[in-house]
Motif scaffolding. Sequence first.
Motif, PDB file in Angstrom:
ATOM      1  N   GLU A 129      29.036  91.662   9.237  1.00  0.00           N
ATOM      2  CA  GLU A 129      30.480  91.924   9.177  1.00  0.00           C
ATOM      3  C   GLU A 129      31.116  91.764  10.550  1.00  0.00           C
ATOM      4  O   GLU A 129      30.541  92.163  11.572  1.00  0.00           O
ATOM      5  N   TYR A 130      32.317  91.207  10.522  1.00  0.00           N
ATOM      6  CA  TYR A 130      33.068  90.982  11.770  1.00  0.00           C
ATOM      7  C   TYR A 130      34.538  91.365  11.544  1.00  0.00           C
ATOM      8  O   TYR A 130      35.027  91.412  10.407  1.00  0.00           O
ATOM      9  N   THR A 131      35.201  91.594  12.656  1.00  0.00           N
ATOM     10  CA  THR A 131      36.651  91.832  12.626  1.00  0.00           C
ATOM     11  C   THR A 131      37.311  90.992  13.723  1.00  0.00           C
ATOM     12  O   THR A 131      36.668  90.632  14.725  1.00  0.00           O
ATOM     13  N   ALA A 132      38.575  90.699  13.512  1.00  0.00           N
ATOM     14  CA  ALA A 132      39.345  89.936  14.513  1.00  0.00           C
ATOM     15  C   ALA A 132      40.826  90.261  14.343  1.00  0.00           C
ATOM     16  O   ALA A 132      41.264  90.724  13.274  1.00  0.00           O
ATOM     17  N   GLN A 133      41.587  90.016  15.394  1.00  0.00           N
ATOM     18  CA  GLN A 133      43.033  90.247  15.380  1.00  0.00           C
ATOM     19  C   GLN A 133      43.750  89.065  16.024  1.00  0.00           C
ATOM     20  O   GLN A 133      43.266  88.487  17.007  1.00  0.00           O
ATOM     21  N   GLN A 184      40.706  81.248  20.644  1.00  0.00           N
ATOM     22  CA  GLN A 184      41.629  82.029  19.832  1.00  0.00           C
ATOM     23  C   GLN A 184      43.023  81.416  19.922  1.00  0.00           C
ATOM     24  O   GLN A 184      43.228  80.417  20.611  1.00  0.00           O
ATOM     25  N   ASN A 185      43.954  82.033  19.209  1.00  0.00           N
ATOM     26  CA  ASN A 185      45.340  81.590  19.252  1.00  0.00           C
ATOM     27  C   ASN A 185      46.085  82.371  20.314  1.00  0.00           C
ATOM     28  O   ASN A 185      46.027  83.605  20.348  1.00  0.00           O
ATOM     29  N   TYR A 186      46.785  81.667  21.184  1.00  0.00           N
ATOM     30  CA  TYR A 186      47.566  82.303  22.242  1.00  0.00           C
ATOM     31  C   TYR A 186      49.054  82.101  21.965  1.00  0.00           C
ATOM     32  O   TYR A 186      49.490  80.991  21.619  1.00  0.00           O
ATOM     33  N   THR A 209      36.639  78.880  13.731  1.00  0.00           N
ATOM     34  CA  THR A 209      36.386  78.083  14.934  1.00  0.00           C
ATOM     35  C   THR A 209      34.913  77.698  15.108  1.00  0.00           C
ATOM     36  O   THR A 209      34.602  76.841  15.936  1.00  0.00           O
ATOM     37  N   HIS A 210      34.013  78.305  14.378  1.00  0.00           N
ATOM     38  CA  HIS A 210      32.590  78.009  14.563  1.00  0.00           C
ATOM     39  C   HIS A 210      32.268  76.655  13.944  1.00  0.00           C
ATOM     40  O   HIS A 210      32.705  76.339  12.837  1.00  0.00           O
ATOM     41  N   LYS A 211      31.476  75.866  14.689  1.00  0.00           N
ATOM     42  CA  LYS A 211      31.177  74.513  14.212  1.00  0.00           C
ATOM     43  C   LYS A 211      29.990  74.473  13.253  1.00  0.00           C
ATOM     44  O   LYS A 211      29.729  73.440  12.617  1.00  0.00           O
ATOM     45  N   ASP A 212      29.241  75.600  13.147  1.00  0.00           N
ATOM     46  CA  ASP A 212      28.065  75.607  12.294  1.00  0.00           C
ATOM     47  C   ASP A 212      28.114  76.672  11.193  1.00  0.00           C
ATOM     48  O   ASP A 212      27.560  76.456  10.106  1.00  0.00           O
ATOM     49  N   SER A 254      25.362  83.262  17.836  1.00  0.00           N
ATOM     50  CA  SER A 254      26.810  83.395  18.072  1.00  0.00           C
ATOM     51  C   SER A 254      27.512  83.711  16.761  1.00  0.00           C
ATOM     52  O   SER A 254      27.085  83.312  15.685  1.00  0.00           O
ATOM     53  N   LYS A 255      28.605  84.430  16.855  1.00  0.00           N
ATOM     54  CA  LYS A 255      29.308  84.849  15.639  1.00  0.00           C
ATOM     55  C   LYS A 255      30.475  83.910  15.349  1.00  0.00           C
ATOM     56  O   LYS A 255      31.103  83.358  16.260  1.00  0.00           O
ATOM     57  N   PRO A 256      30.804  83.720  14.100  1.00  0.00           N
ATOM     58  CA  PRO A 256      31.980  82.915  13.742  1.00  0.00           C
ATOM     59  C   PRO A 256      33.262  83.713  13.991  1.00  0.00           C
ATOM     60  O   PRO A 256      33.266  84.944  13.933  1.00  0.00           O
ATOM     61  N   LYS A 257      34.331  82.988  14.255  1.00  0.00           N
ATOM     62  CA  LYS A 257      35.605  83.640  14.582  1.00  0.00           C
ATOM     63  C   LYS A 257      36.734  82.992  13.779  1.00  0.00           C
ATOM     64  O   LYS A 257      36.790  81.764  13.652  1.00  0.00           O
ATOM     65  N   ILE A 258      37.635  83.837  13.260  1.00  0.00           N
ATOM     66  CA  ILE A 258      38.824  83.369  12.536  1.00  0.00           C
ATOM     67  C   ILE A 258      40.038  83.572  13.434  1.00  0.00           C
ATOM     68  O   ILE A 258      40.213  84.655  14.022  1.00  0.00           O
TER      69      ILE A 258
END
Length: 385
Positions: free
Chosen positions: A187-191, A28-30, A105-108, A74-78
């Motif tokens: 469906e996914y969520t991210a912050q 993730q972004n820090y 960030t997911h490679k696939d 594994s789930k993809p992440k933004i």
Amino acid sequence: VKNVMSLAPGASMPMTFTFAGTNQASSQNYAIQFTVEYTSGGTKVNTFKQYAGVNISNPKKDKEEEGEDDKNKSKPKIIVSKYVCDPLIVMAGEEFDLNLSLMNTHKDKGVKNIKMFLTLAEETSSETEKSGNIFTPVNSSNTYYFDAIPPKGTVDKELRLYVVPNAQPKTYTLTVNFEYEDAEGNEYTAQELLGINVEQVTELNMDEFAMPETVEQYMPVTVSFSYYNTGKVALNNVMFKVEGDVDCSQRSTYVGNMDPGASDYYEVTFTPNTIGEVPVSIVATYEDASGETIEQRRDYVLNVTEPMMPEGEEDGAEPPQNGLTMKNIIIGIGVIVILGMGLFLFIRGQKKDPDGFAESMDFDDEDEELEDDDEDDDDKEGMPL
């Protein structure tokens, strides 16, 4: 920690820091906080904070969090891989650009139907203003849509935001929310958290005051005026001072802190020393909420003339150096004449009556004796022979 001994006005100095993400970091972004401490014009330490976003990729940690080693599970992440504010420090009541780089960030696995919206992660200092009211999109809604981001792909987005005028000066944490799907429709969520530095405009207004264009040397000059804090934040360490080739009993006057809407009165008296054009300045200084010193000046040029001559010495006549005037000469001659007459009578009296003249200077008695002698002579002329 890096130390810089001094930094000239307008100068810059590059800084380089090297970091390594630990094995406990998720992908993730820090936000890394940089703190700058410095002194300017005194011993008080000022502090400034700025954030930089750093993207960390750690697939192993991601699998541990998922609890599944199978990459297909594994789930993809933004994440927000990079963001830039322009300008770097945002002024309340003004607009700014926020440039974002979004990364899958997911490679696939790719992601699609991406919805992004912004919220403020904290309350403001005012009880009536809830989170999300500090930053407002310009000519746009608060929601943004993207079709898809491929595996390891990125997409850039430029936002134009407005800061409400009454925002308090500090670093706000802006939350970027994502809602999206993978190829299977899961469906996914991210912050992601972004740090936005907001600074409030400070305003110290001073009334106009008159300064004489011409003044005599050594003649006191008094100026006075009222001043006001018309900004929305407190002014710290307010001070007034007089600059110039003048004598002043109190060159600096420390006021202290001024709350918004406060007002006060300032008066100072100074005396010019030199003749000719003498620059004089009334300077007000204060610190804003970030600790930066702000200066306001009122510059003037006094035309200082020679002092006026006392009465009787006009038309350029220089006062006599030896103190002699015609009046003094006449008085002196008169005194000499009187003393000479007195000395003459004294000598004459000594010759006529050495014994009695010194004891009596009664001229009336002498006149009476002369008159008696004249009467005796008249009587003798009338007597028979």
